[in-house]
Write a protein that holds these residues in place. Structure first.
Motif, PDB file in Angstrom:
ATOM      1  N   ALA A 109       0.818  -1.216   0.000  1.00 52.55           N
ATOM      2  CA  ALA A 109       0.000   0.000   0.000  1.00 52.55           C
ATOM      3  C   ALA A 109       0.849   1.261   0.000  1.00 52.55           C
ATOM      4  O   ALA A 109       0.454   2.294  -0.546  1.00 52.55           O
ATOM      5  CB  ALA A 109      -0.934  -0.006   1.213  1.00 52.55           C
ATOM      6  N   ALA A 110       2.033   1.184   0.609  1.00 49.66           N
ATOM      7  CA  ALA A 110       2.883   2.370   0.724  1.00 49.66           C
ATOM      8  C   ALA A 110       3.410   2.841  -0.625  1.00 49.66           C
ATOM      9  O   ALA A 110       3.749   4.018  -0.792  1.00 49.66           O
ATOM     10  CB  ALA A 110       4.052   2.084   1.665  1.00 49.66           C
ATOM     11  N   ARG A 125       1.590   8.786   3.661  1.00 50.45           N
ATOM     12  CA  ARG A 125       0.758   9.100   4.827  1.00 50.45           C
ATOM     13  C   ARG A 125       1.574   9.332   6.097  1.00 50.45           C
ATOM     14  O   ARG A 125       1.290   8.777   7.157  1.00 50.45           O
ATOM     15  CB  ARG A 125      -0.253   7.980   5.064  1.00 50.45           C
ATOM     16  CG  ARG A 125      -1.292   7.858   3.957  1.00 50.45           C
ATOM     17  CD  ARG A 125      -2.354   6.837   4.307  1.00 50.45           C
ATOM     18  NE  ARG A 125      -3.375   6.752   3.272  1.00 50.45           N
ATOM     19  CZ  ARG A 125      -4.416   5.928   3.329  1.00 50.45           C
ATOM     20  NH1 ARG A 125      -4.567   5.129   4.379  1.00 50.45           N
ATOM     21  NH2 ARG A 125      -5.303   5.907   2.356  1.00 50.45           N
ATOM     22  N   GLY A 126       2.606  10.128   5.989  1.00 51.09           N
ATOM     23  CA  GLY A 126       3.412  10.467   7.154  1.00 51.09           C
ATOM     24  C   GLY A 126       4.538   9.499   7.437  1.00 51.09           C
ATOM     25  O   GLY A 126       5.394   9.776   8.283  1.00 51.09           O
ATOM     26  N   LEU A 127       4.566   8.372   6.754  1.00 52.17           N
ATOM     27  CA  LEU A 127       5.648   7.409   6.932  1.00 52.17           C
ATOM     28  C   LEU A 127       6.740   7.686   5.908  1.00 52.17           C
ATOM     29  O   LEU A 127       6.464   8.061   4.771  1.00 52.17           O
ATOM     30  CB  LEU A 127       5.135   5.979   6.758  1.00 52.17           C
ATOM     31  CG  LEU A 127       4.171   5.474   7.831  1.00 52.17           C
ATOM     32  CD1 LEU A 127       3.684   4.078   7.469  1.00 52.17           C
ATOM     33  CD2 LEU A 127       4.848   5.445   9.197  1.00 52.17           C
ATOM     34  N   LEU A 196      -2.158  -0.563  10.812  1.00 54.59           N
ATOM     35  CA  LEU A 196      -2.289  -1.973  10.452  1.00 54.59           C
ATOM     36  C   LEU A 196      -2.225  -2.165   8.939  1.00 54.59           C
ATOM     37  O   LEU A 196      -1.644  -3.133   8.446  1.00 54.59           O
ATOM     38  CB  LEU A 196      -3.612  -2.529  10.989  1.00 54.59           C
ATOM     39  CG  LEU A 196      -3.722  -2.654  12.509  1.00 54.59           C
ATOM     40  CD1 LEU A 196      -5.138  -3.052  12.903  1.00 54.59           C
ATOM     41  CD2 LEU A 196      -2.717  -3.663  13.052  1.00 54.59           C
ATOM     42  N   GLU A 197      -2.818  -1.251   8.211  1.00 54.23           N
ATOM     43  CA  GLU A 197      -2.814  -1.336   6.750  1.00 54.23           C
ATOM     44  C   GLU A 197      -1.392  -1.313   6.206  1.00 54.23           C
ATOM     45  O   GLU A 197      -1.065  -2.020   5.246  1.00 54.23           O
ATOM     46  CB  GLU A 197      -3.612  -0.171   6.168  1.00 54.23           C
ATOM     47  CG  GLU A 197      -3.660  -0.154   4.649  1.00 54.23           C
ATOM     48  CD  GLU A 197      -4.380   1.066   4.105  1.00 54.23           C
ATOM     49  OE1 GLU A 197      -4.246   1.339   2.911  1.00 54.23           O
ATOM     50  OE2 GLU A 197      -5.067   1.740   4.894  1.00 54.23           O
ATOM     51  N   LEU A 198      -0.533  -0.524   6.848  1.00 48.35           N
ATOM     52  CA  LEU A 198       0.838  -0.379   6.382  1.00 48.35           C
ATOM     53  C   LEU A 198       1.770  -1.453   6.920  1.00 48.35           C
ATOM     54  O   LEU A 198       2.640  -1.947   6.206  1.00 48.35           O
ATOM     55  CB  LEU A 198       1.376   1.000   6.776  1.00 48.35           C
ATOM     56  CG  LEU A 198       0.768   2.183   6.026  1.00 48.35           C
ATOM     57  CD1 LEU A 198       1.212   3.488   6.651  1.00 48.35           C
ATOM     58  CD2 LEU A 198       1.171   2.134   4.569  1.00 48.35           C
ATOM     59  N   HIS A 199       1.596  -1.811   8.187  1.00 46.94           N
ATOM     60  CA  HIS A 199       2.540  -2.715   8.840  1.00 46.94           C
ATOM     61  C   HIS A 199       2.067  -4.166   8.910  1.00 46.94           C
ATOM     62  O   HIS A 199       2.861  -5.052   9.204  1.00 46.94           O
ATOM     63  CB  HIS A 199       2.834  -2.215  10.258  1.00 46.94           C
ATOM     64  CG  HIS A 199       3.523  -0.888  10.290  1.00 46.94           C
ATOM     65  ND1 HIS A 199       4.891  -0.753  10.276  1.00 46.94           N
ATOM     66  CD2 HIS A 199       3.029   0.376  10.310  1.00 46.94           C
ATOM     67  CE1 HIS A 199       5.210   0.530  10.298  1.00 46.94           C
ATOM     68  NE2 HIS A 199       4.103   1.235  10.318  1.00 46.94           N
ATOM     69  N   ARG A 200       0.792  -4.399   8.661  1.00 50.42           N
ATOM     70  CA  ARG A 200       0.253  -5.763   8.672  1.00 50.42           C
ATOM     71  C   ARG A 200      -0.580  -5.986   7.405  1.00 50.42           C
ATOM     72  O   ARG A 200      -1.783  -6.224   7.472  1.00 50.42           O
ATOM     73  CB  ARG A 200      -0.614  -5.989   9.921  1.00 50.42           C
ATOM     74  CG  ARG A 200       0.121  -5.870  11.250  1.00 50.42           C
ATOM     75  CD  ARG A 200       1.122  -7.010  11.440  1.00 50.42           C
ATOM     76  NE  ARG A 200       1.653  -7.007  12.798  1.00 50.42           N
ATOM     77  CZ  ARG A 200       2.710  -6.311  13.180  1.00 50.42           C
ATOM     78  NH1 ARG A 200       3.343  -5.541  12.295  1.00 50.42           N
ATOM     79  NH2 ARG A 200       3.157  -6.365  14.430  1.00 50.42           N
TER      80      ARG A 200
END
Length: 232
Positions: A109-110, A125-127, A196-200
């Motif tokens: 997603a990133a 998104r800030g990451l 969660l969307e980004l890390h899982r």
């Protein structure tokens, strides 16, 4: 896996299809400055006005530079397609980076964020991810088969549980300064789902479908503990 990967700054050429890679090499060999000199010589011998002569001199180098830009954009878009299709995998360091930091897998997603192909970085998104490298399925699978990566399930078989994931989201957000004890718990739930969307990305239950009640069940104890400690 990061060590076996190709830097993002080079990956769009390294993983290009043979014909496109050959085309890129050909364009790199063509000199824009030589084209300008030839164009300038032709312009000086022409009978046009000054504007026409300038346009004639610039036509050659502009054509080369435009072709390079168009092909570069195509190659970079192809890389994003390979990632989306699961053919390539990205690994990098998440900012803020520390001495003890280790490369992390970048969620698919990133890659919808802003790619800095020159700097090898990605913002979403800030990451912020930096020093990114890409690796193929073959290399990834070879590493997994050698046992260098822990593939043990994080939960016991049975009904999917997101307890550990929500707790990890709380701690991750807290470390990033995104948990405000003075705000309501519910105001943090969108942040939890986004984390969660980004890390899982491989959760059996998509973050968007996790109910507020489920988040509250595992988020509340940690939030209340933080809230109480902040009063001391």
């Amino acid at each position: 896996m990061w060590h076996k990967g190709v830097p993002m700054t080079q990956a769009w050429v390294t993983y290009a299809k043979p014909d496109l890679k050959e085309r890129w090499a050909e364009l790199q060999q063509r000199s824009a400055s030589d084209a300008f000199e030839k164009g300038a010589a032709m312009a000086s011998a022409s009978e046009g006005d000054a504007v026409a002569k300038i346009q004639m001199a610039l036509e050659g180098p502009q054509k080369i530079l435009r072709a390079r830009t168009e092909l570069r954009e195509t190659l970079q878009k192809n890389i994003l397609k390979y990632i989306a299709g699961g053919h390539l995998h990205g690994f990098g360091y998440e900012l803020p980076r520390k001495v003890s930091s280790a490369p992390v897998a970048i969620p698919k997603a990133a890659w919808a964020g802003r790619c800095d192909w020159t700097g090898g970085a990605l913002s979403y998104r800030g990451l912020e991810f930096v020093d990114i490298r890409l690796t193929t399925n073959r290399i990834r699978n070879e590493i997994l088969e050698r046992g260098n990566v822990d593939t043990t399930p994080t939960r016991a078989p049975g009904r999917p549980s997101v307890k550990r994931d929500i707790e990890a989201a709380f701690h991750g957000l807290h470390e990033a300064g995104e948990i405000d004890p003075e705000a309501s718990q519910m105001s943090h739930y969108p942040k939890v789902k986004r984390w969660l969307e980004l890390h899982r990305p491989d959760l059996e239950v998509p973050p968007a479908y996790i109910s507020d009640k489920t988040i509250q069940k595992y988020f509340a104890p940690l939030f209340n503990e933080l809230k109480e400690s902040s009063k001391l």
